[in-house]
Design an enzyme around this catalytic site. Structure first.
Site, PDB file in Angstrom:
ATOM      1  N   THR A 185      52.369 -39.055  28.538  1.00 49.57           N
ATOM      2  CA  THR A 185      53.381 -38.079  28.941  1.00 49.57           C
ATOM      3  C   THR A 185      54.723 -38.791  28.910  1.00 49.57           C
ATOM      4  OG1 THR A 185      53.254 -38.715  31.249  1.00 49.57           O
ATOM      5  CG2 THR A 185      51.763 -36.986  30.523  1.00 49.57           C
ATOM      6  N   GLU A 243      48.424 -33.163  28.888  1.00 49.65           N
ATOM      7  CA  GLU A 243      47.114 -33.291  29.553  1.00 49.65           C
ATOM      8  C   GLU A 243      46.130 -32.216  29.117  1.00 49.65           C
ATOM      9  OE1 GLU A 243      50.070 -33.418  30.930  1.00 49.65           O
ATOM     10  OE2 GLU A 243      50.195 -34.873  32.567  1.00 49.65           O
ATOM     11  N   LYS A 281      65.277 -24.141  46.148  1.00 47.76           N
ATOM     12  CA  LYS A 281      64.875 -23.540  47.427  1.00 47.76           C
ATOM     13  C   LYS A 281      66.116 -23.104  48.190  1.00 47.76           C
ATOM     14  CE  LYS A 281      60.820 -26.299  47.230  1.00 47.76           C
ATOM     15  NZ  LYS A 281      61.116 -27.428  46.339  1.00 47.76           N
ATOM     16  N   TRP A 335      62.441 -19.035  46.930  1.00 46.98           N
ATOM     17  CA  TRP A 335      62.554 -19.794  45.695  1.00 46.98           C
ATOM     18  C   TRP A 335      63.356 -19.045  44.633  1.00 46.98           C
ATOM     19  CZ3 TRP A 335      57.185 -22.359  44.438  1.00 46.98           C
ATOM     20  CH2 TRP A 335      56.928 -23.341  45.412  1.00 46.98           C
TER      21      TRP A 335
HETATM   22  P1  ADP Z   1      56.727 -33.755  28.965  1.00 45.65           P
HETATM   23  O1  ADP Z   1      57.731 -32.634  28.826  1.00 45.65           O
HETATM   24  O2  ADP Z   1      56.698 -34.356  30.333  1.00 45.65           O
HETATM   25  O3  ADP Z   1      56.651 -34.664  27.819  1.00 45.65           O
HETATM   26  P2  ADP Z   1      54.716 -32.036  28.065  1.00 45.65           P
HETATM   27  O4  ADP Z   1      55.322 -31.983  26.755  1.00 45.65           O
HETATM   28  O5  ADP Z   1      53.284 -32.216  28.206  1.00 45.65           O
HETATM   29  O6  ADP Z   1      55.306 -33.136  28.923  1.00 45.65           O
HETATM   30  O7  ADP Z   1      55.277 -30.810  28.847  1.00 45.65           O
HETATM   31  C1  ADP Z   1      54.517 -29.971  29.618  1.00 45.65           C
HETATM   32  C2  ADP Z   1      55.388 -29.131  30.490  1.00 45.65           C
HETATM   33  O8  ADP Z   1      56.330 -28.387  29.730  1.00 45.65           O
HETATM   34  C3  ADP Z   1      54.608 -28.087  31.238  1.00 45.65           C
HETATM   35  O9  ADP Z   1      54.023 -28.629  32.395  1.00 45.65           O
HETATM   36  C4  ADP Z   1      55.676 -27.080  31.556  1.00 45.65           C
HETATM   37  O10 ADP Z   1      56.411 -27.432  32.697  1.00 45.65           O
HETATM   38  C5  ADP Z   1      56.581 -27.151  30.367  1.00 45.65           C
HETATM   39  N1  ADP Z   1      56.271 -26.062  29.436  1.00 45.65           N
HETATM   40  C6  ADP Z   1      55.495 -26.098  28.352  1.00 45.65           C
HETATM   41  N2  ADP Z   1      55.463 -24.898  27.738  1.00 45.65           N
HETATM   42  C7  ADP Z   1      56.243 -24.079  28.468  1.00 45.65           C
HETATM   43  C8  ADP Z   1      56.620 -22.698  28.377  1.00 45.65           C
HETATM   44  N3  ADP Z   1      56.213 -21.932  27.390  1.00 45.65           N
HETATM   45  N4  ADP Z   1      57.420 -22.215  29.333  1.00 45.65           N
HETATM   46  C9  ADP Z   1      57.867 -22.962  30.363  1.00 45.65           C
HETATM   47  N5  ADP Z   1      57.555 -24.267  30.495  1.00 45.65           N
HETATM   48  C10 ADP Z   1      56.759 -24.815  29.569  1.00 45.65           C
END
Ligand code: ADP
Length: 545
Positions: A185, A330, A441, A446
């Site tokens: 990640t 994940e 918040k 929220w």
């Molecule tokens: P990182 O951004 O930490 O590299 P990821 O690419 O795995 O990790 O990102 C996952 C996160 O991206 C999700 O937990 C969520 O918060 C956000 N995300 C992914 N797809 C969407 C979506 N369609 N709408 C809103 N948030 C999203």
């Protein structure tokens, strides 16, 4: 009693074997790092994958070893996906946009034995090589003619390695649960965490991705992953194209609107996937040049929320269907896609749009529930919101060699806690309210930064928008809207607030709007809220003094 069916293992190599045999003439087209467009077929690719498998074995790569890639979306990277996993080693695609310290941490934590790199990344690896004691050698993904002078130790030339090997191989046999690949990640807080995928999880995830409830991909499709292959395996698109033998078009390192458009148009791409930022650049280019999309039928957009204005532009102006998708490293990564169920498909466009704003529908394969702050399950009523918890065969069961993170992100009964806050309805539609750490918040209630951002980018003068919570003496936190103006636009604060007035609840309206030249982005192209909060740490809201 066990069933009497064959335990035939789900192995990644089977996908490319099948593609080479039955879709041997289907093409893989790449914009190469050296410049020209490269074009070959699945049959050609598989021949080279077998040579590469032999080359890896000649280098001494064994079952379970980690082999890293620093590479753009191109055919050699594609070959590595299949060859590394094919010999039973673990393909470790690394996001080169991470900070040097994170890269060093990841490579050492994964104990990568070899690193395969595109020419572009030679200087990057030269700069950190002295901190990588366990790396035994580097393979530069080019031919002899383009090999650079380099200070990297034990350097090989990719094409020379392949040329020395036969194009026949006996793939080793192993259990389908054998690790095939991994991804870290981006570690917005703390060190990056590793997700370790298996052959079985990748195979099943690929079947899910091609399925009609997700991206609905068949052999007639022409696929364009704009999501980088170093970021969760381009959302599994290279595997998906291989499974169905569809033409695959890879953009190399060029993600600007003009380059992306050129490939979409010339190669007659029907389905493209990527994050909203990429499509924002593409739509901007297409509008300025007065172009259209004669071949593109659909886009899969995810990684961050898809603003409704983007869906409207694609669908109403260009007749390109938008599949909003949600997932994370994940989860391999796809968890949901906003494919309509029969009822929603029959609704008028305006009502359907409400569902396209959502992140998608829970389909068989990913179990999902939302949990309140006390850890209790909340109702699937589309109103209550809580943290999304998931289970499924392509979702991690723990992080790679990281007990602390594994403890804190799983429930006692084995559900993975996503860190996303959402509503879920009786038909399985999930809508993200926010990342739990980004939600604002205000007075105990929220406010969703995502909703505000999406409404704000609907204003014609707004190119990009981010909302962060700022301290407030009375309300605890209030929203601040940070805006990058569209080229030549003259959007004013009051104008934007008035525009938002009928789109969100009155008490959600930002207390201030600040204009900036650019917003900070994470290594995966999302707005870096952490960096933005840091940038605004000395700022005080006008309502707070
Ligand atoms: P990182 O951004 O930490 O590299 P990821 O690419 O795995 O990790 O990102 C996952 C996160 O991206 C999700 O937990 C969520 O918060 C956000 N995300 C992914 N797809 C969407 C979506 N369609 N709408 C809103 N948030 C999203």
């Amino acid at each position: 009693m066990h069933g009497l069916m064959m335990d035939d293992p789900l192995i990644i190599t089977r996908m490319i074997e099948h593609a080479a045999r039955y879709h041997g003439s289907a093409e893989i087209v790449s914009r190469s790092v050296e410049g020209p467009i490269h074009r070959y077929t699945y049959a050609d690719a598989y021949g080279r994958v077998k040579q590469l498998g032999n080359a890896l074995q000649s280098l001494g790569v064994q079952l379970g070893d980690r082999v890293a890639t620093f590479a753009w979306n191109g055919y050699r990277h594609y070959e590595l996906y299949f060859a590394i996993s094919g010999v039973g080693a673990v393909c470790h695609a690394i996001n080169p946009r991470l900070f040097a310290e994170q890269l060093i941490y990841i490579i050492n934590h994964a104990e990568d034995r070899f690193i395969f790199l595109d020419l572009t990344f030679v200087p990057l690896l030269e700069a950190i090589k002295d901190h990588l004691p366990k790396v035994e050698g580097y393979v530069i993904m080019t031919d002899a003619e383009h090999m650079p002078e380099t200070t990297l130790p034990n350097v090989h030339c990719y094409e020379d390695l392949l040329a020395a090997e036969p194009d026949q191989i006996e793939w080793p046999e192993f259990d389908e649960r054998t690790a095939s690949s991994m991804c870290y990640t981006s570690g917005t807080t703390g060190n990056p965490k590793g997700a370790l995928y298996s052959h079985r999880s990748t195979y099943l995830h690929t079947m899910f991705v091609v399925g009609a409830d997700v991206f609905n991909i068949n052999n007639a499709a022409v696929l364009f992953p704009a999501a980088p292959m170093f970021h969760v395996y381009a959302w599994g698109i290279p595997y998906a194209s291989t499974m169905v033998g569809a033409k695959l078009v890879l953009p190399g390192a060029a993600y600007d609107g003009a380059s992306v458009y050129e490939l979409l148009d010339q190669e007659k791409v029907t389905m493209a996937v990527g994050v909203p930022t990429i499509w924002m650049m593409l739509l901007d280019h297409v509008k300025k040049e007065g172009k259209s999309f004669p071949h593109l039928e659909a886009t899969g957009i995810g990684g961050s929320a898809v603003p409704l204005s983007m869906t409207e532009t694609f669908e109403d102006d260009y007749d390109v269907r938008v599949y909003h998708a949600w997932g994370m490293t994940e989860m391999s990564p796809v968890g949901t896609t906003a494919q309509f169920n029969a009822r929603v498909a029959g609704l008028p466009t305006e009502e359907r749009r409400g569902f396209q704003k959502m992140q998608g529908r829970t389909v068989c394969g990913v179990q999902m529930k939302i949990l309140g702050e006390d850890g209790q399950e909340l109702p699937r009523d589309g109103v209550a919101f809580g943290e999304v918890a998931v289970r499924g065969p392509w979702i991690i069961s723990s992080y790679y060699d990281n007990e602390d993170a594994s403890k804190s992100q799983f429930t006692e009964d084995g559900w993975f806690l996503t860190g996303d806050v959402a509503t879920l309805d009786a038909e399985g539609h999930m809508q993200i309210v926010d990342r739990s750490k980004d939600v604002i918040k205000s007075g105990g209630e929220w406010i969703s930064s995502i909703d505000l951002e999406n409404a704000a980018v609907g204003h014609p003068g707004v190119m990009e928008a981010a909302v962060i919570g700022m301290p407030h003496p009375k309300w605890d936190e209030r929203p601040l809207l940070v805006v990058v103006k569209a080229d030549g636009a003259d959007a004013a604060k009051d104008d934007i607030i008035t525009f938002l007035g009928d789109k969100v609840a009155k008490w959600w309206l930002p207390d201030d709007v600040v204009f900036v030249d650019e917003l900070p982005h994470t290594a995966t192209g999302k707005i870096a809220k952490l960096a933005l909060r840091e940038q605004f740490k000395d700022y005080t809201l006008p309502t707070a003094s």
